[in-house]
Design a protein around this motif. Sequence first.
Motif, short mmCIF file in Angstrom:
data_model
loop_
_atom_site.label_atom_id
_atom_site.label_comp_id
_atom_site.label_asym_id
_atom_site.label_seq_id
_atom_site.Cartn_x
_atom_site.Cartn_y
_atom_site.Cartn_z
N ILE A 1 -1.14 -4.70 -8.17
CA ILE A 1 -0.12 -4.93 -7.15
C ILE A 1 1.27 -4.86 -7.78
CG2 ILE A 1 0.94 -6.77 -5.77
CD1 ILE A 1 -1.19 -5.49 -4.19
N ASN A 2 1.43 -5.51 -8.92
CA ASN A 2 2.72 -5.52 -9.59
C ASN A 2 3.11 -4.13 -10.10
OD1 ASN A 2 4.13 -8.35 -10.19
ND2 ASN A 2 1.94 -8.69 -10.02
N LEU A 3 2.15 -3.42 -10.67
CA LEU A 3 2.43 -2.07 -11.17
C LEU A 3 2.84 -1.13 -10.04
CD1 LEU A 3 -0.43 -1.62 -13.81
CD2 LEU A 3 1.98 -2.05 -14.25
N PHE A 4 2.10 -1.17 -8.93
CA PHE A 4 2.40 -0.30 -7.80
C PHE A 4 3.79 -0.60 -7.24
CE2 PHE A 4 2.20 -0.12 -3.04
CZ PHE A 4 2.45 1.25 -2.94
N ALA A 5 4.06 -1.88 -7.00
CA ALA A 5 5.36 -2.26 -6.43
C ALA A 5 6.50 -1.87 -7.36
CB ALA A 5 5.38 -3.76 -6.16
N GLY A 6 6.33 -2.14 -8.65
CA GLY A 6 7.38 -1.82 -9.60
C GLY A 6 7.64 -0.32 -9.71
N LEU A 7 6.56 0.45 -9.74
CA LEU A 7 6.71 1.90 -9.88
C LEU A 7 7.35 2.54 -8.66
CD1 LEU A 7 3.25 2.74 -11.51
CD2 LEU A 7 5.48 2.98 -12.59
N SER B 1 -14.39 -5.80 0.23
CA SER B 1 -13.41 -6.55 1.02
C SER B 1 -12.19 -6.91 0.18
CB SER B 1 -14.05 -7.81 1.61
OG SER B 1 -14.43 -8.71 0.60
N ILE B 2 -12.42 -7.24 -1.11
CA ILE B 2 -11.31 -7.54 -2.02
C ILE B 2 -10.42 -6.30 -2.18
CG2 ILE B 2 -10.70 -8.03 -4.42
CD1 ILE B 2 -13.20 -9.84 -4.53
N ALA B 3 -11.05 -5.14 -2.37
CA ALA B 3 -10.29 -3.90 -2.54
C ALA B 3 -9.50 -3.56 -1.28
CB ALA B 3 -11.24 -2.75 -2.89
N LEU B 4 -10.14 -3.70 -0.10
CA LEU B 4 -9.47 -3.39 1.16
C LEU B 4 -8.29 -4.34 1.38
CD1 LEU B 4 -9.29 -1.84 3.82
CD2 LEU B 4 -10.96 -3.46 4.79
N LYS B 5 -8.51 -5.63 1.13
CA LYS B 5 -7.44 -6.61 1.30
C LYS B 5 -6.27 -6.32 0.37
CE LYS B 5 -7.52 -10.90 -0.36
NZ LYS B 5 -7.83 -12.35 -0.56
N THR B 6 -6.57 -5.90 -0.85
CA THR B 6 -5.52 -5.62 -1.82
C THR B 6 -4.73 -4.37 -1.44
OG1 THR B 6 -6.92 -6.59 -3.56
CG2 THR B 6 -5.03 -5.31 -4.28
N VAL B 7 -5.41 -3.34 -0.93
CA VAL B 7 -4.72 -2.13 -0.48
C VAL B 7 -3.77 -2.45 0.68
CG1 VAL B 7 -5.04 0.08 0.69
CG2 VAL B 7 -6.43 -0.47 -1.30
N VAL B 8 -4.27 -3.20 1.67
CA VAL B 8 -3.43 -3.60 2.81
C VAL B 8 -2.25 -4.43 2.34
CG1 VAL B 8 -3.37 -4.92 4.95
CG2 VAL B 8 -5.34 -3.47 4.45
N LEU B 9 -2.52 -5.35 1.42
CA LEU B 9 -1.46 -6.19 0.87
C LEU B 9 -0.42 -5.35 0.14
CD1 LEU B 9 -0.54 -9.13 0.42
CD2 LEU B 9 -1.92 -9.15 -1.67
N GLY B 10 -0.88 -4.36 -0.62
CA GLY B 10 0.04 -3.47 -1.32
C GLY B 10 0.93 -2.69 -0.38
N ILE C 1 3.55 -5.07 1.06
CA ILE C 1 4.60 -5.32 0.06
C ILE C 1 5.52 -4.11 -0.06
CG2 ILE C 1 5.02 -5.67 -2.41
CD1 ILE C 1 2.45 -7.39 -2.45
N TYR C 2 4.93 -2.92 -0.03
CA TYR C 2 5.74 -1.70 -0.08
C TYR C 2 6.69 -1.62 1.11
CZ TYR C 2 6.99 3.23 0.40
OH TYR C 2 7.69 4.40 0.55
#
Length: 514
Positions: free
Chosen positions: A322-328, A439-448, A451-452
């Motif tokens: 999450i941090n890497l994606f947002a930062g990049l 479900s963890i992966a899906l939740k993280t993608v939606v969260l990303g 945040i974007y």
Amino acid sequence: MPETPKLNGRAGNIVKNSTTGLINNVLPSILRFFTRYVFIMYFGDTLLGVNSLFADVVTIFSFAEIGIYSAISFFLYKPIAEKDTERIQSFLGLYRKLNRYIMLAVTVIGLGFIPFLQLIKTQEPIPGLLIYYLIFLAQNILSYMYAYRTTYLAASQKAYQLAHINVLIAFATEITQILVTILTRNFVAYLITYTVMMTTRILWSNHYIFKHYPETNFKHYQKLDHDTIWQFVRKLFSMLLLKISELGVSQTDSMIVSTMVDVTQWGYVSNYMAIKKMTSLVLSSLAGGLVPSLGILSVVESRERQEESFRLYNFCNTLLCINLFAGLVILVPPFIELVFGTKRVLDDLTCFLLFFNVLYAGLLEPVAVLRDAMGQYERDKWINVSAFFCNLITSILFVKLFGLPGVFMGTLCSTTITYYRIYNVLHHAYNTDCKIYYSIALKTVVLGLAIYGILHFGVFPLIWNSQRNLLGLVILGIATVVVANAVFFLVNRKDPYLHSAVLLFKRFLPGRKA
């Protein structure tokens, strides 16, 4: 609450190897941006594109060594855990012998690629293109020297002991290349400088291992029995297919852009890819420390204990991604604008697609680490083969329809196929219901994506449009970190692994007792 690993024994080695991997890879990569800046000033964007393209091409030729490295490492975990020197030498002897054939094969394949150099698209002819390529090929062949010794050190969780050599040579290489570029303005001299420094690192590392690990010094070794060799060949075949397809997915973008768009355009993209590679090095450095530990863990610990350790690693990985994606996706475009100029800034769609895959593919990193640690290559190989063909077909199709963004659309399509790996690996490793991991992966993608949206449409224009300078970039960076982590911790505040991850992180801090 899940148990937090203690930082001694294997866990201590994880920290040492992962931290060392970060130092070895990330710090020289930061210095490499100074080299890149000087490179662009003296050699231009076209040669930058050629440099990046050839680096990707010869990386594909390393598939054989990567496959053997992974297969040998898997077979070394048990004799290393049991301190069986005779069996260790048997596998290292096999690796040493195979490396000779690999060097010959890479030479033949690399030379066979020469006719395809004429397919590279460029506005003006590039003199010396063949010479540049041959130097890159020579670098790749030299990289196999004494590889069996460094493989043993990595499988033994002692790779951190080469940190001083790797860091010194990496820094010396970047500084020397900058000086050679300024003084000679000759691209061949630039490439030869790297070749000399790389050879120095290989010889120095080999001398260190030769001196401190006598078990790697042998002239004769006991040949492996037929059954073991057959098991090794099966795993090696699976690993080769897996790694060839992985490299096909990750390295063909440069070839598609250079032959269907323009090699200069790939020079612009390579600035982004260099930063993206730094983030990949963060993930791979952590993985490099974890693979041997998880491999040994699978030999000596219960399945429940293995899955607990994996779940904690998976949670930490989601936070990191999450941090890497947002930062990049938020910080790289203004960084490129400030350092390399506005003309080298890619459009928003291309930038988003390029860096979204850091999150999308990065979420599968723990599963790939577990696969390598447990040697589950046979079940996994066809997933990567399918992903490779999907990437090739969709990238070529989409680049014709949408131009440059289409290349990265194809990459996202191929990554989607690899999500079957969650079931393919975890179900057989832990005999567990894999719905929770999906479900963890899906939740993280939606969260990303959420945040974007907050950062790109709210925070970014508010800060960058009013402060378009280095101070603005620093403020934007702080805001990005705060927003990304605040949203993540708010959404995951009830997750039991959050507390364990915080405790584990505290133990990484200087002055804390393990």
